[in-house]
Design a protein around this motif. Structure first.
Motif, PDB file in Angstrom:
ATOM      1  N   LYS A 108       0.832  -1.193   0.000  1.00  0.00           N
ATOM      2  CA  LYS A 108       0.000   0.000   0.000  1.00  0.00           C
ATOM      3  C   LYS A 108       0.878   1.259   0.000  1.00  0.00           C
ATOM      4  N   LYS A 109       0.441   2.263  -0.730  1.00  0.00           N
ATOM      5  CA  LYS A 109       1.160   3.527  -0.743  1.00  0.00           C
ATOM      6  C   LYS A 109       1.044   4.201   0.627  1.00  0.00           C
ATOM      7  N   PRO A 110       2.055   4.978   1.012  1.00  0.00           N
ATOM      8  CA  PRO A 110       1.984   5.676   2.302  1.00  0.00           C
ATOM      9  C   PRO A 110       0.733   6.551   2.389  1.00  0.00           C
ATOM     10  N   ASP A 111       0.115   6.529   3.560  1.00  0.00           N
ATOM     11  CA  ASP A 111      -1.075   7.347   3.781  1.00  0.00           C
ATOM     12  C   ASP A 111      -1.108   7.744   5.257  1.00  0.00           C
ATOM     13  N   PRO A 112      -0.290   8.731   5.628  1.00  0.00           N
ATOM     14  CA  PRO A 112      -0.212   9.130   7.036  1.00  0.00           C
ATOM     15  C   PRO A 112      -1.552   9.542   7.620  1.00  0.00           C
ATOM     16  N   ALA A 113      -2.411  10.155   6.819  1.00  0.00           N
ATOM     17  CA  ALA A 113      -3.715  10.592   7.331  1.00  0.00           C
ATOM     18  C   ALA A 113      -4.562   9.401   7.750  1.00  0.00           C
ATOM     19  N   TYR A 114      -4.546   8.334   6.942  1.00  0.00           N
ATOM     20  CA  TYR A 114      -5.325   7.141   7.290  1.00  0.00           C
ATOM     21  C   TYR A 114      -4.768   6.490   8.563  1.00  0.00           C
ATOM     22  N   LEU A 115      -3.438   6.372   8.639  1.00  0.00           N
ATOM     23  CA  LEU A 115      -2.837   5.746   9.821  1.00  0.00           C
ATOM     24  C   LEU A 115      -3.112   6.580  11.071  1.00  0.00           C
ATOM     25  N   GLU A 116      -3.114   7.894  10.928  1.00  0.00           N
ATOM     26  CA  GLU A 116      -3.445   8.743  12.072  1.00  0.00           C
ATOM     27  C   GLU A 116      -4.876   8.469  12.534  1.00  0.00           C
ATOM     28  N   LYS A 117      -5.789   8.324  11.590  1.00  0.00           N
ATOM     29  CA  LYS A 117      -7.183   8.039  11.954  1.00  0.00           C
ATOM     30  C   LYS A 117      -7.293   6.706  12.699  1.00  0.00           C
ATOM     31  N   VAL A 118      -6.586   5.690  12.206  1.00  0.00           N
ATOM     32  CA  VAL A 118      -6.610   4.383  12.874  1.00  0.00           C
ATOM     33  C   VAL A 118      -6.126   4.522  14.313  1.00  0.00           C
ATOM     34  N   LEU A 119      -5.012   5.222  14.504  1.00  0.00           N
ATOM     35  CA  LEU A 119      -4.459   5.363  15.848  1.00  0.00           C
ATOM     36  C   LEU A 119      -5.372   6.194  16.743  1.00  0.00           C
ATOM     37  N   ARG A 120      -5.996   7.209  16.196  1.00  0.00           N
ATOM     38  CA  ARG A 120      -6.920   8.015  17.002  1.00  0.00           C
ATOM     39  C   ARG A 120      -8.147   7.196  17.392  1.00  0.00           C
ATOM     40  N   ASP A 121      -8.672   6.404  16.450  1.00  0.00           N
ATOM     41  CA  ASP A 121      -9.842   5.570  16.746  1.00  0.00           C
ATOM     42  C   ASP A 121      -9.550   4.566  17.847  1.00  0.00           C
ATOM     43  N   LEU A 122      -8.288   4.141  17.947  1.00  0.00           N
ATOM     44  CA  LEU A 122      -7.894   3.143  18.940  1.00  0.00           C
ATOM     45  C   LEU A 122      -7.256   3.781  20.174  1.00  0.00           C
ATOM     46  N   SER A 123      -7.369   5.108  20.281  1.00  0.00           N
ATOM     47  CA  SER A 123      -6.807   5.847  21.423  1.00  0.00           C
ATOM     48  C   SER A 123      -5.308   5.598  21.581  1.00  0.00           C
ATOM     49  N   LEU A 124      -4.613   5.562  20.452  1.00  0.00           N
ATOM     50  CA  LEU A 124      -3.162   5.315  20.444  1.00  0.00           C
ATOM     51  C   LEU A 124      -2.361   6.504  19.905  1.00  0.00           C
ATOM     52  N   TRP A 125      -3.046   7.530  19.436  1.00  0.00           N
ATOM     53  CA  TRP A 125      -2.332   8.620  18.765  1.00  0.00           C
ATOM     54  C   TRP A 125      -1.290   9.272  19.682  1.00  0.00           C
ATOM     55  N   ASP A 126      -1.629   9.448  20.945  1.00  0.00           N
ATOM     56  CA  ASP A 126      -0.697  10.084  21.880  1.00  0.00           C
ATOM     57  C   ASP A 126       0.501   9.196  22.187  1.00  0.00           C
ATOM     58  N   ARG A 127       0.395   7.916  21.845  1.00  0.00           N
ATOM     59  CA  ARG A 127       1.510   6.988  22.101  1.00  0.00           C
ATOM     60  C   ARG A 127       2.207   6.565  20.808  1.00  0.00           C
ATOM     61  N   ARG A 128       2.019   7.313  19.739  1.00  0.00           N
ATOM     62  CA  ARG A 128       2.546   6.905  18.427  1.00  0.00           C
ATOM     63  C   ARG A 128       4.059   6.804  18.403  1.00  0.00           C
ATOM     64  N   ASP A 129       4.746   7.600  19.231  1.00  0.00           N
ATOM     65  CA  ASP A 129       6.215   7.572  19.240  1.00  0.00           C
ATOM     66  C   ASP A 129       6.771   6.685  20.349  1.00  0.00           C
ATOM     67  N   SER A 130       5.883   6.036  21.102  1.00  0.00           N
ATOM     68  CA  SER A 130       6.332   5.163  22.194  1.00  0.00           C
ATOM     69  C   SER A 130       6.776   3.820  21.656  1.00  0.00           C
ATOM     70  N   LYS A 131       7.812   3.259  22.263  1.00  0.00           N
ATOM     71  CA  LYS A 131       8.233   1.910  21.901  1.00  0.00           C
ATOM     72  C   LYS A 131       7.223   0.902  22.446  1.00  0.00           C
ATOM     73  N   ILE A 132       7.009  -0.160  21.697  1.00  0.00           N
ATOM     74  CA  ILE A 132       6.004  -1.165  22.076  1.00  0.00           C
ATOM     75  C   ILE A 132       6.270  -1.703  23.477  1.00  0.00           C
ATOM     76  N   ILE A 133       7.520  -1.867  23.838  1.00  0.00           N
ATOM     77  CA  ILE A 133       7.878  -2.478  25.120  1.00  0.00           C
ATOM     78  C   ILE A 133       7.380  -1.653  26.300  1.00  0.00           C
ATOM     79  N   THR A 134       7.145  -0.356  26.083  1.00  0.00           N
ATOM     80  CA  THR A 134       6.719   0.516  27.186  1.00  0.00           C
ATOM     81  C   THR A 134       5.206   0.514  27.395  1.00  0.00           C
ATOM     82  N   LEU A 135       4.463  -0.156  26.522  1.00  0.00           N
ATOM     83  CA  LEU A 135       3.005  -0.112  26.588  1.00  0.00           C
ATOM     84  C   LEU A 135       2.445  -1.176  27.520  1.00  0.00           C
ATOM     85  N   SER A 136       1.252  -0.915  28.026  1.00  0.00           N
ATOM     86  CA  SER A 136       0.540  -1.914  28.819  1.00  0.00           C
ATOM     87  C   SER A 136       0.028  -3.027  27.907  1.00  0.00           C
TER      88      SER A 136
END
Length: 308
Positions: A108-136
Motif C-alpha cells: 500500500k502507498k503511504p497514507d499518514p492521514a489514514y494511519l493517524e485516523k486508525v491510531l486516534r480511533d484506537l486511542s493510540l495517537w498520543d503513544r505513536r512515538d512510544s516503543k512497544i515495550i513501554t506499553l501496557s
C-alpha cells in the motif's frame, strides 16, 4: 446482505493423520460481527489460518470478496486483517513505525492521514512515538488491531481479542469493535468469553471436532434453543416441594426460600398458569416472582457436550 467470505467444503488433514477440519461450509456477510465459538481443539485456529493463508487446506475452497485464497492469494490476503491471540510484535520499535511497516508489507502507498485516523480511533495517537515495550498489555493489543487495519482490509479476524485483560478494558475493547463494524469492516470474533459473543455478535457459529454444527442469528438462536426460568420467592421457608407438584419438575433453592420452574420457550403452553394454580391449592404462597433467559453459554455447553 452480500457475502464477503465464502468457505466451501473445506477440510484439513495434517501429516500426522489428524483431521482438523471436516467439510466446513460457512458464509460471512459483509458488515456483520460473526462470533465463532468452539472448545479447545475444535478447529477454530486451523480454520482462521487457512483463510489467512498461513495453512494450506487439504480440500475445499475459500474466497474473500471473490478472490480465491489459493489461486489469487495476494488479492485475497490483502482483504484480510488478522489480530492474533499472542502479543507478538517488535518490542523495540515505535507504534508508528510498526503500523507503517505493516501497511508497506501489503504494497500500500503511504497514507499518514489514514494511519493517524486508525491510531486516534484506537486511542493510540498520543503513544505513536512510544516503543512497544513501554506499553501496557491492553495498549499492545490495540497496536495489534492497528497493525491489522493498516492496509485497509475488508475483513478482520480477532482471535481472543480480550484474553488476559480486565473486565473494564474488555468492555472498552467492545466499543472499539463496534466502531470498526460501523466503519464497514466485517469482523470474525473467536472468544472463550461467551458473554463477549453474547454482547457483540450478530450471528453465532459453533465448531466442534472440526465440523460446523450450527450457524444462527444470535437472537434467533437464543429464542429457539433458550429456556426460561420462573423464580418464585416464597413467603415462608419450606423444607421440601409438596408431592402434588411433581409434574412441574420444580427445584427448591438450598435455603428453602425459592422455587425454580424451568420451561421451554418453544412450547405453545408454558404451564405457568397451571403451576400457579397448583401452588395455590398446595398452600404455597409467594411474595415475588421473576424470569430469566437461558444464556448463550448454557446453549453452547449443551451443544458441544452432546457431540461425540
Amino acid at each position: 446482505m452480500q457475502n464477503v467470505l465464502s468457505v466451501a467444503d473445506l477440510s484439513k488433514t495434517y501429516a500426522s493423520g489428524y483431521q482438523a477440519l471436516k467439510h466446513v461450509n460457512l458464509e460471512i456477510r459483509g458488515g456483520e460481527i460473526f462470533g465463532l465459538l468452539g472448545p479447545n481443539g475444535a478447529g477454530k485456529t486451523t480454520l482462521i489460518n487457512i483463510i489467512c493463508g498461513i495453512v494450506t487446506p487439504s480440500a475445499g475452497k475459500v474466497t474473500v470478496n471473490g478472490h480465491d485464497i489459493l489461486t489469487d492469494f495476494r488479492a485475497a490476503r490483502s482483504e484480510i486483517g488478522l489480530v492474533p491471540q499472542e502479543l507478538v510484535t517488535d518490542a523495540f520499535v515505535s507504534v508508528w513505525t510498526t503500523i507503517n511497516f505493516s501497511r508497506g508489507v501489503f504494497g500500500k502507498k503511504p497514507d499518514p492521514a489514514y494511519l493517524e485516523k486508525v491510531l486516534r480511533d484506537l486511542s493510540l495517537w498520543d503513544r505513536r512515538d512510544s516503543k512497544i515495550i513501554t506499553l501496557s498489555g491492553g495498549m499492545k493489543r490495540r497496536v495489534l488491531i492497528a497493525k491489522a487495519l493498516a492496509h485497509e482490509p475488508k475483513v478482520l479476524f480477532l482471535d481472543e481479542p480480550t484474553a488476559g485483560v480486565d473486565v473494564e478494558l474488555r468492555k472498552d475493547m467492545w466499543q472499539v469493535v463496534r466502531r470498526l463494524r460501523e466503519s464497514g469492516v466485517t469482523i470474525i470474533l473467536t472468544t472463550h468469553y461467551i458473554e463477549e459473543a453474547e454482547e457483540m455478535a450478530d450471528r453465532i457459529g459453533v465448531i466442534s471436532n472440526g465440523e460446523i454444527i450450527l450457524v444462527e442469528d444470535k437472537a434467533a438462536l437464543m429464542q429457539k434453543l433458550g429456556q426460561k426460568q420462573l423464580r418464585l420467592q416464597l413467603q415462608a421457608k419450606t423444607e421440601r416441594i409438596p408431592d402434588g407438584l411433581g409434574e412441574y419438575a420444580l427445584t427448591l433453592s438450598p435455603d428453602g426460600t425459592e422455587l425454580i420452574y424451568t420451561y421451554d420457550t418453544k412450547s405453545e403452553r408454558t404451564g405457568i398458569t397451571a403451576l400457579l394454580a397448583a401452588l395455590r391449592d398446595a398452600g404455597i404462597r409467594f411474595r415475588d416472582l421473576s424470569t430469566s433467559q437461558r444464556s448463550l453459554e448454557d446453549i453452547f455447553v449443551s451443544l458441544v457436550s452432546h457431540r461425540p
